[in-house]
Design a protein around this motif. Structure first.
Motif, PDB file in Angstrom:
ATOM      1  N   ASN A   1      -7.376  -5.315  -4.312  1.00 21.49           N
ATOM      2  CA  ASN A   1      -6.177  -5.411  -5.146  1.00 21.49           C
ATOM      3  C   ASN A   1      -5.506  -4.041  -5.257  1.00 21.49           C
ATOM      4  O   ASN A   1      -5.886  -3.103  -4.533  1.00 21.49           O
ATOM      5  N   GLN A   2      -4.552  -3.917  -6.143  1.00 17.53           N
ATOM      6  CA  GLN A   2      -3.766  -2.673  -6.244  1.00 17.53           C
ATOM      7  C   GLN A   2      -4.664  -1.473  -6.576  1.00 17.53           C
ATOM      8  O   GLN A   2      -4.317  -0.345  -6.269  1.00 17.53           O
TER       9      GLN A   2
ATOM     10  N   TYR B   1      -2.488  -3.362   4.361  1.00 18.72           N
ATOM     11  CA  TYR B   1      -2.361  -2.767   3.027  1.00 18.72           C
ATOM     12  C   TYR B   1      -3.647  -2.047   2.580  1.00 18.72           C
ATOM     13  O   TYR B   1      -3.721  -1.559   1.460  1.00 18.72           O
TER      14      TYR B   1
END
Lengths: 315, 315
Positions: free
Chosen positions: A46-47, A71
């Motif tokens: 996740n972020q 990402y």
């Protein structure tokens, strides 16, 4: 061995993990500072992943829950010899169904009928002239992996001719032909549908740019179910407003959520889906099955058995 | 021999007709009173057909340009021994593609995404939970002719199980099973999709009524690409508003155009297409090909060779 869970795991699958000797599952909310150097595996991302990874000094394997891994900090994985696996394969069914949904939503007048419905408009004569059968139409699919191949199979079943593009120009039997990876469409080729399924790498960043769209001669529909940044968004908008494209269906964007002031929201020949093309009700279970295989394999052999990402190639 | 044309014929096909010895083509606008008792064939049909037929004392063969012929005066055809042929078969490809479009428009979140688009809403989390893959879902198709069979083939390719219903309970190999023609769904059967493709006859008029919809136990989607009057519209609206149905996609209605004040326009889980499911760009050419075969056959043998309608059965 400790697993940091950054995704969702069903109660049944939590039980399966507990059955493994010496394995402990820790959710992000329960993560303590003294756990940092004891985490061996990470499930999901996740972020906060990048920041966490620096503290997780002991981590050996990360299972992402997406097909694309652009990402994640791939360089750091490489330097620290951390194994990375993706969930490539489980998106092929939902994404290929979504692509068929996009084509048919336009060809069978669904999009226009639904827009007319709001005003109770029965535009039968107009729509009867614009709808058509997909049989005999031509599609070009960028990317011939699991997703591109599943799309080719579905489109063949609907009677389309399907060409593919891949980096090394290698033959894939599900495609009628494979074209070389080039920045424009060959001038002797015409396609009704251009479909992107490529991973995001330095080679595919802004691949669909002004030059690419300018090489189109017969107003195809453009579909992106790959990665948002493979498309230069302003070039896409220009292509749509200058009628180089007949229409578009876009699931992934350079900036997500798509900004409120993006001109794409306003174009009535553009279908926007909010990064859902790969989702399905049993996604979490399918993703866990891949993790389960790799976890057991890693414990027994020190290697992951499926979907290992090539950290240099980026997919 | 004179042909009255009530539809559209391309310039090329008009040339083909001219090449036939002694054949004259007359458009409705050019029809004179003295032609009435000289017309042998009628191509197509329109609102003036019934009135015209009474004056066309000599007509021997009418080629309709639709699959369903419920809107023609079949009793008068029978009494006057006029042959009638339909264009059954050419609708199978576009209608089956439309049915796939309907299923996928809902399963892949297209309908909802398009509704959110108007307000620039990025409802990713909500939609990711509601979308699903069609594989393993169950469909029941009423009518196992050309159209129903083409639908079964497409749905099988998408991984659905497909059951069929026909009047005489005869086996059709493209279906997993054939159920008897009964006014309700058997209590031991559950379907995710109920799809009507039946012709309109005295047996199918208002077949889908309160009793039918009340027999549904698991909120299927209802699709009508057959005939509008096979559905009791008020029963359909009740079934939708009382959640007996999850959603509906309707192409044909008891009254067309669908009246401006119909509650169906207002229901956001209903997709309305304006009687376009069978249309396609080359429809006129395909319809003419059937007429051409039958015209030549009639001139040579006094019979039509394809798609002859059984005037008692009504299809």
């Amino acid at each position: 061995m400790k697993i940091l869970n950054l995704f969702n795991i069903s109660p049944e699958n939590k039980q399966r993990l507990k059955s493994l000797d010496g394995v402990e599952l820790i959710n992000l909310d329960d993560l303590k500072a003294y756990d940092y150097n004891q985490i061996d595996f990470v499930y999901g991302w996740n972020q906060r992943g990048d920041e966490l990874l620096k503290k997780l000094t002991h981590v050996k394997f990360v299972q992402s829950i997406s097909a694309g891994v652009d990402y994640l900090p791939l360089n750091e994985f490489k330097q620290r010899h951390i194994l990375l696996a993706n969930t490539s394969g489980i998106h092929a069914a939902p994404i290929s169904e979504t692509v068929v949904a996009y084509l048919l939503a336009f060809s069978r007048g669904i999009i226009w009928s639904d827009q007319f419905k709001e005003d109770h408009l029965w535009e039968s004569d107009k729509l009867r002239k614009s709808v058509f059968s997909l049989s005999g139409q031509r599609a070009l699919v960028y990317g011939t992996g699991n997703i591109g191949t599943a799309i080719a199979i579905h489109l063949h079943q609907l009677g389309l001719q399907v060409s593919g593009v891949n980096l090394h120009h290698h033959i894939i039997p599900e495609f009628d032909e494979i074209l070389p990876f080039q920045p424009t469409i060959p001038s002797n080729k015409k396609f009704d549908y251009i479909i992107n399924t490529m991973p995001l790498t330095s080679k595919t960043y802004h691949f669909f740019d002004d030059k690419f769209f300018s090489s189109l001669s017969n107003q195809p529909m453009f579909i992106n179910v790959g990665r948002g940044a493979s498309v230069d968004t302003s070039a896409l908008i220009t292509a749509l407003t200058h009628c180089l494209l007949k229409s578009a269906a876009i699931d992934v964007f350079e900036e997500e959520p798509l900004p409120n002031d993006s001109p794409l929201w306003q174009l009535n020949n553009v279908l926007i889906t909010p990064h859902i093309s790969g989702a399905s009700a049993d996604y979490e279970l399918q993703a866990f099955d891949i993790f389960w295989q790799n976890l057991n394999s890693f414990i027994n052999t020190g290697h992951v058995s499926v979907n290992k990402v090539d950290l240099v190639r980026g997919y």
